[in-house]
Design an enzyme around this catalytic site. Structure first.
Site, PDB file in Angstrom:
ATOM      1  N   ASP A   1      -0.949  -6.104  -0.209  1.00  0.00           N
ATOM      2  CA  ASP A   1      -1.368  -5.496   1.057  1.00  0.00           C
ATOM      3  C   ASP A   1      -2.884  -5.341   1.126  1.00  0.00           C
ATOM      4  OD1 ASP A   1       0.457  -4.852   3.043  1.00  0.00           O
ATOM      5  OD2 ASP A   1       1.253  -3.127   1.945  1.00  0.00           O
TER       6      ASP A   1
ATOM      7  N   GLU B   1       9.045  -3.948  10.794  1.00  0.00           N
ATOM      8  CA  GLU B   1       9.442  -2.618  10.299  1.00  0.00           C
ATOM      9  C   GLU B   1       9.882  -1.717  11.445  1.00  0.00           C
ATOM     10  OE1 GLU B   1       6.776  -0.781   7.493  1.00  0.00           O
ATOM     11  OE2 GLU B   1       7.866   1.120   7.560  1.00  0.00           O
TER      12      GLU B   1
ATOM     13  N   LYS C   1      -1.007  -9.405   2.770  1.00  0.00           N
ATOM     14  CA  LYS C   1      -0.285  -8.933   3.960  1.00  0.00           C
ATOM     15  C   LYS C   1      -1.200  -8.007   4.742  1.00  0.00           C
ATOM     16  CE  LYS C   1       3.322  -5.828   3.758  1.00  0.00           C
ATOM     17  NZ  LYS C   1       2.799  -4.689   4.537  1.00  0.00           N
TER      18      LYS C   1
ATOM     19  N   GLU D   1      -1.327  -5.456   8.503  1.00  0.00           N
ATOM     20  CA  GLU D   1      -0.596  -4.887   9.640  1.00  0.00           C
ATOM     21  C   GLU D   1      -1.259  -5.288  10.950  1.00  0.00           C
ATOM     22  OE1 GLU D   1      -0.065  -0.630   9.163  1.00  0.00           O
ATOM     23  OE2 GLU D   1       0.792  -0.904   7.167  1.00  0.00           O
TER      24      GLU D   1
ATOM     25  N   ASP E   1       0.837  -1.201   0.000  1.00  0.00           N
ATOM     26  CA  ASP E   1       0.000   0.000   0.000  1.00  0.00           C
ATOM     27  C   ASP E   1       0.877   1.259   0.000  1.00  0.00           C
ATOM     28  OD1 ASP E   1       0.882  -0.147   2.606  1.00  0.00           O
ATOM     29  OD2 ASP E   1      -1.125  -0.105   3.518  1.00  0.00           O
TER      30      ASP E   1
HETATM   31  O1  KIV Z   1       3.564  -1.105   1.650  1.00  0.00           O
HETATM   32  C1  KIV Z   1       4.732  -1.513   1.617  1.00  0.00           C
HETATM   33  O2  KIV Z   1       5.459  -1.314   0.649  1.00  0.00           O
HETATM   34  C2  KIV Z   1       5.219  -2.232   2.782  1.00  0.00           C
HETATM   35  C3  KIV Z   1       6.690  -2.498   2.858  1.00  0.00           C
HETATM   36  C4  KIV Z   1       7.389  -1.262   3.210  1.00  0.00           C
HETATM   37  C5  KIV Z   1       6.994  -3.606   3.786  1.00  0.00           C
HETATM   38  O3  KIV Z   1       4.473  -2.577   3.636  1.00  0.00           O
END
Ligand code: KIV
Length: 265
Positions: A87, A182, A117, A119, A48
């Site tokens: 994401d 991160e 993915k 968070e 994202d």
């Molecule tokens: O959105 C993204 O690119 C990320 C990476 C920085 C891990 O979450």
């Protein structure tokens, strides 16, 4: 030569067991994804972060599910070898099990990618378990979660060892196949990596993680905004683009381009 076999989610843990480091980069479009895939990365993340480096927003919050799918489709079409992870955009994974499985399912169906993915750690454990039960591999993202920038008060290094350890254990226990860490101090990242079986993928988390991820625009010098300390630039494409375009403008204006080589007789 037959094409190289596809990297799978279970292959990530197998690589960790063998002590092989994982290299992951972001991509948001077809040509970039093709180049990155052919260079041999293990994973390609449609992050994202595209809200910031492609759309020009100040945070990752504005990107929508439909926009993520639009970019993921291009990447999904391009990539032949790497595992493609997408994401879940804010705030889908906070909307309940049904909403998150529906959104992740839509991404997998339309973009033909292999994983999502999200968070969060402890508070996302049930969601990670629901997605995993639905057959959707989940990469967790612990430490600094850019989607929580407003509650965190900025993009800061996360130093609460107990909380970080609890998040990592919860995400791994819920079935995540890997985890981004991160902006975590290296000693804590090392401890987490040693305490879980799934690979940790660091970004600003030191060299003892089981792999590393960077935003491709940062690595290639294509993003003109703030560059975090953890970024290493391997090229300066932004400057090369400006200089190439200035050369084109000069040659058009001076009549040097097009020359005989570029004309039809
Ligand atoms: O959105 C993204 O690119 C990320 C990476 C920085 C891990 O979450």
């Amino acid at each position: 030569m037959p094409p190289a076999p596809r990297v799978t989610a279970p292959a990530f843990a197998a690589k960790k067991k063998r002590g092989e480091k994982l290299a992951i980069l972001t991509a948001y479009d077809y040509p970039t994804a093709r180049m990155i895939d052919s260079a041999g990365v293990d994973g390609i993340l449609v992050g994202d972060s595209l809200a910031m480096v492609v759309q020009g927003h100040e945070t990752t919050l504005p990107v929508t599910l439909e926009q993520m799918i639009y970019h993921a489709e291009m990447v999904g079409r391009a990539v032949k070898r790497a595992l493609v992870i997408v994401d879940l955009p804010f705030p889908i994974h906070h909307l309940g099990r049904h909403a998150v499985v529906e959104a992740a399912g839509k991404i997998m169906k339309q973009a033909r990618v292999q994983a999502v993915k999200l968070e969060g750690g402890v508070e996302q454990a049930d969601t990670i378990a629901s997605l995993t039960r639905a057959g959707i591999p989940v990469m967790a993202h612990c430490g600094l979660g850019p989607q929580s920038v407003h509650t965190l008060g900025g993009y800061r290094v996360q130093r609460d060892r107990e909380r970080l350890m609890a998040d990592a254990q919860a995400a791994a226990g819920a079935g995540a196949f890997a985890m981004v860490l991160e902006c975590v101090p290296s000693d804590i990242a090392r401890e987490i990596s040693a305490s879980i079986e799934i690979p940790t993928i660091g970004i600003g988390a030191g060299g003892d993680c089981d792999g590393q991820v960077l935003v491709t625009h940062d690595l290639l010098g294509m993003h003109s905004g703030y560059v975090p300390k953890f970024v290493k630039r391997y090229a300066n494409l932004g400057e090369q683009v400006v200089s190439a375009v200035a050369g084109f403008c000069d040659e058009v204006r001076s009549g040097k381009f097009p020359g005989a080589d570029h004309e039809f007789q």
